[in-house]
Design an enzyme around this catalytic site. Structure first.
Site, mmCIF file in Angstrom:
data_model
loop_
_atom_site.group_PDB
_atom_site.id
_atom_site.type_symbol
_atom_site.label_atom_id
_atom_site.label_comp_id
_atom_site.label_asym_id
_atom_site.label_seq_id
_atom_site.Cartn_x
_atom_site.Cartn_y
_atom_site.Cartn_z
ATOM 1 N N ASP A 33 0.761 -1.272 0.236
ATOM 2 C CA ASP A 33 -0.084 -0.088 -0.179
ATOM 3 C C ASP A 33 0.848 1.342 0.178
ATOM 4 O O ASP A 33 1.784 1.447 0.739
ATOM 5 C CB ASP A 33 -0.952 0.103 1.059
ATOM 6 C CG ASP A 33 -1.809 1.145 1.442
ATOM 7 O OD1 ASP A 33 -2.808 1.352 0.788
ATOM 8 O OD2 ASP A 33 -1.314 2.115 2.121
ATOM 9 N N GLU A 41 0.829 -1.208 -5.169
ATOM 10 C CA GLU A 41 -0.557 -0.308 -5.202
ATOM 11 C C GLU A 41 -0.292 1.043 -5.459
ATOM 12 O O GLU A 41 0.420 1.710 -4.826
ATOM 13 C CB GLU A 41 -1.446 -0.609 -3.926
ATOM 14 C CG GLU A 41 -2.869 0.068 -4.079
ATOM 15 C CD GLU A 41 -2.539 1.409 -3.586
ATOM 16 O OE1 GLU A 41 -3.797 2.271 -3.607
ATOM 17 O OE2 GLU A 41 -1.715 1.811 -2.657
#
Length: 479
Positions: A194, A235
């Site tokens: 992330d 991501e």
């Protein structure tokens, strides 16, 4: 640990389908057998904010959700994805609290980015601030207040509860290694990195996806994961060319452009922009229509003309159900101009046919489909939760009880969606070739593999679709 397959992955919080991980396990068995093969469990670690995305540590499961036995049990049935917030850690973590208490005597002092050490002279120039890819209107920092009464600027990209990690320092590298190894040992088959693009910072740059540093950084993470047979998934929400770069670098990526392109096609009965994207999009990717965040806008830059982006975004508030501009403002703690807070079903006016067309295109598109739990139940905007919390993104974060789920799965749109999901998971054509053709108003997508095929025809103007396929005996069937 179950290995990843090209079958549908559910995205869910650990407490959004039932109250905890044990409930999730039972509910998936009872209501969604065959429809779900993988599960992306959104952050299940102890956290101080952002619905889990401000983790205090990675070595324990929040007791409210369960424990590592629950995670490992799910990992035997489903291929699991989890989040590693590689760019930051909670301000309430033992690491940051120790740093605030002991300052230069803390064993964790090199885990954080101190302005006095990062910037020549201790402070950035206005020119350096201006070029930073940032989420705030000023330089990204918090004022750390130490126990000795002194204060100091510490890098903070996101919320004040999410303190950036110095990923370049020896301490930061060791911290990342330990955390990744820990996750890999608990039955996780895919680790989602992330906000990874914020982790490569260098004075005088955007401090976002800095090349070639970002490739060295990803390579270090991949070498750790490879030792355990685990995949990493970077991501990023940005221009589609970055996703192409990630794929060309040998990594899997995301298709965050598909949601807006499909809304555009369904609102205006046109297929040309969507068709173009399907022709050029990465093949090694996870596809999405909805996630725990909003519907991405920045992701379709240069895939839709600017005027098409503007009218599609504006018309979500006109055609969508129970979605208002105010939900995307400071009044609901949201100033992200790059996302629209809305469930995908509500964005399509809660029209069952439109919604099933969108899902059918997603399932036939290149890549492995991810289906968010609200989307799997064709969920409507949760205005009650939104108003209770004044948090814009909570419009798409409903908490489902098992009783609700038992009712929702009987809705015709959900029954048909689950049928589509099971078809996507079992037909061999989806492990083969992809081709797309069409005109200004329609698409034909063909998937084929070793003599078997599945075909999707969509007329966006008439809002009609058909799926035909061959069975094991070669007979042509219709879904």
């Amino acid at each position: 640990m179950k290995k990843p397959e090209n079958k549908i992955m559910l995205i869910t919080y650990p407490d959004s389908m039932g109250n905890n991980l044990k409930d999730l396990d039972r509910i998936l068995d009872k209501y969604f057998e065959g429809a779900v093969d993988g599960v992306h469990i959104l952050p299940f670690f102890p956290s101080s904010g952002d619905r889990g995305f401000a983790p205090k540590n990675y070595y324990e499961v929040d007791k409210a959700f369960g424990d590592w036995n629950d995670i490992e049990g799910l990992g035997e049935k489903y291929y699991l994805m989890c989040d590693y917030m590689i760019n930051h850690i909670s301000a309430q973590s033992e690491y940051y609290k120790d740093f605030l208490e002991k300052k230069d005597a803390s064993e964790y002092k090199d885990l954080f980015i101190r302005y006095k050490d990062f910037w020549p002279g201790g402070e950035p120039t206005q020119g350096q601030v201006d070029i930073i890819y940032k989420r705030k209107p000023r330089a990204p920092y918090v004022d750390a207040e130490f126990a000795d009464g002194t204060t100091e600027k510490i890098w903070c990209t996101f919320d004040k509860e999410q303190i950036d990690i110095n990923c370049k320092s020896a301490a930061g590298q060791e911290f990342i290694r330990k955390n990744l190894e820990g996750l890999c040992r608990h039955g996780i088959s895919v680790v989602r990195l992330d906000a990874f693009a914020y982790a490569t910072k260098k004075a005088g740059t955007t401090c976002f996806f800095v090349e070639p540093d970002v490739w060295e950084f990803l390579g270090d993470c991949r070498r750790i994961a490879d030792e355990y047979g685990v995949t990493i998934l970077p991501e990023i929400h940005e221009h589609y060319t970055m996703h192409k770069k990630i794929e060309n670098g040998g990594y899997c990526t995301y298709d965050f452009a598909l949601p807006m392109l499909l809304i555009n096609a369904l609102y205006y009965g046109q297929a040309k922009y969507l068709k173009h994207w399907l022709e050029i999009c990465p093949r090694n990717q996870y596809t999405t229509l909805d996630t725990h965040d909003g519907i991405g806008v920045v992701d379709v830059k240069d895939l839709l003309p600017d005027e098409e982006i503007d009218r599609t975004k504006e018309d979500i508030f006109k055609y969508g159900a129970n979605v208002k501009k105010i939900y995307n403002t400071a009044a609901y703690n949201n100033l992200d101009i790059y996302q629209v807070n809305c469930t995908y079903y509500s964005a399509l006016g809660e029209n069952d046919t439109d919604y099933l067309i969108a899902r059918a295109v997603q399932f036939f598109a290149p890549g492995t489909p991810q289906v968010y739990y609200v989307g799997m139940l064709a969920g409507k905007n949760d205005i009650k939760l939104l108003e209770e919390t004044k948090e814009g993104r909570n419009i798409n974060r409903h908490y489902y009880s098992e009783e609700e789920i038992a009712q929702e799965v009987r809705r015709p749109v959900v029954e048909k969606l689950l049928e589509l999901m099971r078809f996507r998971n079992t037909h061999p054509a989806f492990n083969g070739d992809f081709s797309v053709s069409g005109d200004d108003t329609g698409l034909e997508i063909l998937r084929s593999n070793k003599g078997q095929w599945a075909k999707l025809n969509v007329d966006f103007e008439k809002k009609e679709y058909t799926i035909t396929y061959t069975d094991e005996g070669g007979k042509v069937c219709r879904l």
